[in-house]
Design a protein around this motif. Structure first.
Motif, mmCIF file in Angstrom:
data_model
loop_
_atom_site.group_PDB
_atom_site.id
_atom_site.type_symbol
_atom_site.label_atom_id
_atom_site.label_comp_id
_atom_site.label_asym_id
_atom_site.label_seq_id
_atom_site.Cartn_x
_atom_site.Cartn_y
_atom_site.Cartn_z
ATOM 1 N N ASN A 103 0.832 -1.199 0.000
ATOM 2 C CA ASN A 103 0.000 0.000 0.000
ATOM 3 C C ASN A 103 0.864 1.246 0.000
ATOM 4 N N ASN A 104 0.411 2.293 -0.691
ATOM 5 C CA ASN A 104 1.066 3.583 -0.544
ATOM 6 C C ASN A 104 1.031 3.991 0.924
ATOM 7 N N GLY A 105 2.105 4.602 1.367
ATOM 8 C CA GLY A 105 2.257 4.904 2.785
ATOM 9 C C GLY A 105 3.164 3.891 3.465
ATOM 10 N N LEU A 106 3.207 2.683 2.906
ATOM 11 C CA LEU A 106 4.056 1.593 3.385
ATOM 12 C C LEU A 106 3.709 1.197 4.816
ATOM 13 N N GLU A 107 4.220 0.069 5.236
ATOM 14 C CA GLU A 107 3.922 -0.436 6.576
ATOM 15 C C GLU A 107 5.114 -0.220 7.487
ATOM 16 N N LEU A 108 4.832 0.310 8.666
ATOM 17 C CA LEU A 108 5.893 0.704 9.586
ATOM 18 C C LEU A 108 6.754 -0.476 10.031
ATOM 19 N N ASP A 109 6.149 -1.657 10.175
ATOM 20 C CA ASP A 109 6.927 -2.827 10.604
ATOM 21 C C ASP A 109 8.103 -3.073 9.670
ATOM 22 N N ASP A 130 12.207 13.054 -8.701
ATOM 23 C CA ASP A 130 11.661 14.412 -8.829
ATOM 24 C C ASP A 130 10.465 14.463 -9.779
ATOM 25 N N LYS A 131 10.285 13.426 -10.574
ATOM 26 C CA LYS A 131 9.163 13.403 -11.522
ATOM 27 C C LYS A 131 7.843 12.997 -10.856
ATOM 28 N N PHE A 132 7.932 12.432 -9.647
ATOM 29 C CA PHE A 132 6.714 12.026 -8.959
ATOM 30 C C PHE A 132 5.928 13.248 -8.480
ATOM 31 N N VAL A 133 4.600 13.087 -8.361
ATOM 32 C CA VAL A 133 3.783 14.132 -7.743
ATOM 33 C C VAL A 133 4.128 14.195 -6.256
ATOM 34 N N ASP A 134 3.745 15.294 -5.608
ATOM 35 C CA ASP A 134 4.128 15.509 -4.209
ATOM 36 C C ASP A 134 3.624 14.412 -3.274
ATOM 37 N N LEU A 135 2.507 13.767 -3.632
ATOM 38 C CA LEU A 135 1.969 12.725 -2.760
ATOM 39 C C LEU A 135 2.915 11.537 -2.597
ATOM 40 N N ALA A 136 3.922 11.434 -3.458
ATOM 41 C CA ALA A 136 4.893 10.346 -3.318
ATOM 42 C C ALA A 136 5.612 10.410 -1.977
ATOM 43 N N LYS A 137 5.530 11.550 -1.300
ATOM 44 C CA LYS A 137 6.155 11.686 0.024
ATOM 45 C C LYS A 137 5.526 10.730 1.037
ATOM 46 N N VAL A 138 4.377 10.143 0.714
ATOM 47 C CA VAL A 138 3.788 9.162 1.633
ATOM 48 C C VAL A 138 4.685 7.943 1.781
ATOM 49 N N ASN A 139 5.627 7.765 0.867
ATOM 50 C CA ASN A 139 6.523 6.614 0.927
ATOM 51 C C ASN A 139 7.899 6.965 1.494
#
Length: 440
Positions: A103-109, A130-139
């Motif tokens: 999942n986007n956001g990834l798992e903390l474990d 740098d080509k990703f949209v800003d929401l890529a920061k969820v990873n």
């Protein structure tokens, strides 16, 4: 509700592997996997993320294998019902894949265990990311990016244009107030005509209970709420915003506007539900309704709440094992499968393009533009995309397994009136709070 024992054991197994062999959990190529020469075999485990066409992922892997001679990908397709757990068990046992779907956001474990390789160690450059949209920061985690997004989902509203028009509405509701009054009018008027249609159904208050998580977190966000404190150490759903969101949702049932248990999606397809919220990728399921839905529906941004019109963010990414035999080979496959060229194809099942269109190859941008211009539903989807930030998903990463199980019980009970709203919110904070304390 207590945290499910299977998830406790899975999380504990990852932690145990790390405790016994720190080097086995390192994200450094020196202590973990080998950078390699970019040639070899890559084990790829995934659920069938191409919605509605399970064979598409297999076809893509075969296309990649035929496109070059350096890397061979072995595909293992898992089922959505238990695929994530099988991957986690295999990783903890040291027998997992080199690349897998998360999942986007990834798992903390995984992140805390050092089980994932940062993208810069599998061959991604700053120019790539740098080509990703800003929401890529969820990873992101501790300053590094660990997942390359295949696509994003955002919560939107799907509505029946024919039903709204029948009952005197020429446009979808834009606010919570308009949503409730529109839904109430449709429910009341249709019942009087002996052809009852529910004006609205919250996805998750139906036969797809897991859907309450994305629904609830969208409405909590719109009320100005947060899942956790800024440092992720406290669960903060029992707040004024939480009470506002849950009382609003509850009113649809106490006032007989919405029916608990009726399938939002199936009811929508059959013309018995006028509107419902979910990730925009549900469009693929709506389109599968054929003549029942063709030309009779559309998408709108989420109705704005007291504070905003934000919604839950979802979607999927590729991640690589820090213990891979050849990280460069894994990276070659990841960069191909999650490339702008492939990502623009995923728009066929209404997946949101994870790249800034202005930064990709002109031919890919032309394909992107053609898809957006050819479907009017992309305009509201992209408007909703612009309303969202990474914050909610970064909070959701902490205490995720406990939260998603507890919300399924407590939100449904609170909205359905089985327990008082404040009691439902306290239960969530109590259970999630324990999980957050355990993360420290």
């Amino acid at each position: 509700m207590a945290r499910p024992r299977s998830r406790v054991l899975l999380a504990a197994s990852l932690a145990t592997v790390c405790a016994l062999a720190v080097s086995a959990c390192s994200s450094s190529t020196g202590d973990g996997g080998s950078a390699g020469d970019g040639k070899g075999t890559v084990e790829f485990w995934t659920m069938p993320y191409w919605i509605g066409q399970d064979d598409k992922v297999k076809a893509l892997v075969e296309e990649f294998n035929a496109s070059q001679n350096d890397v061979t990908v072995n595909l293992t397709q898992l089922e959505w019902k238990d695929g994530r757990d099988k991957i986690k068990q295999a990783i903890a046992a040291g027998k997992g894949p080199d690349v897998w779907l998360m999942n986007n956001g990834l798992e903390l474990d995984y992140l805390k265990a050092g089980s994932l390789s940062p993208l810069d160690q599998v061959g991604y450059t700053k120019n790539d990311t740098d080509k990703f949209v800003d929401l890529a920061k969820v990873n992101e985690y501790e300053g590094k990016l660990y997942g390359t997004p295949l696509y994003f989902d955002v919560g939107v509203m799907v509505y029946r244009t024919d039903i709204l028009k029948q009952y005197g509405f020429d446009k979808p509701p834009a606010t919570w107030e308009e949503l409730k009054s529109t839904a109430a009018a449709i429910t009341t008027k249709s019942a009087a005509s002996d052809n009852k249609v529910s004006g609205w159904q919250f996805k998750g208050m139906d036969d797809h209970v897991n859907g309450i998580n994305s629904t609830w977190e969208s409405f909590l966000c719109q009320a100005g709420g947060n899942l956790t404190s800024p440092d992720y150490t406290e669960s903060t759903q029992n707040s004024e915003a939480g009470k506002t969101a849950m009382e609003y949702m509850k009113s649809f049932y106490t006032q007989k506007i919405s029916p608990v248990g009726t399938s939002a999606l199936n009811g929508f397809i059959d013309g018995k539900v006028a509107m419902f919220p979910f990730f925009q990728s549900v469009i693929a399921n709506v389109e599968a309704g054929g003549a029942k839905t063709e030309g009779k529906w559309a998408v709108a941004p989420m109705p704005e709440g007291p504070k905003s019109g934000c919604s839950m963010v979802g979607g999927h990414s590729l991640v690589a094992s820090s213990q891979g035999k050849d990280l460069k080979a894994a990276g070659k496959f990841m960069k191909w499968l999650a490339s702008p060229e492939r990502s623009v194809q995923y728009m066929d099942f209404k997946a949101i393009f994870p790249y800034d269109p202005a930064k990709v190859d002109p031919a890919v941008k032309a394909a992107y533009d053609k898809k957006v211009q050819g479907d009017p539903n992309w305009k509201p989807i992209l408007e909703q995309l612009g309303r969202n930030t990474p914050d909610l998903l970064l909070q959701d990463r902490h205490g995720w397994a406990t939260r998603w199980e507890e919300q399924k019980a407590s939100v449904v009970a609170g909205v359905g009136g089985q327990v008082p709203v404040e009691e439902a919110l306290k239960s969530i904070d109590n259970q999630v709070g324990k999980a957050l304390s355990a993360e420290k």
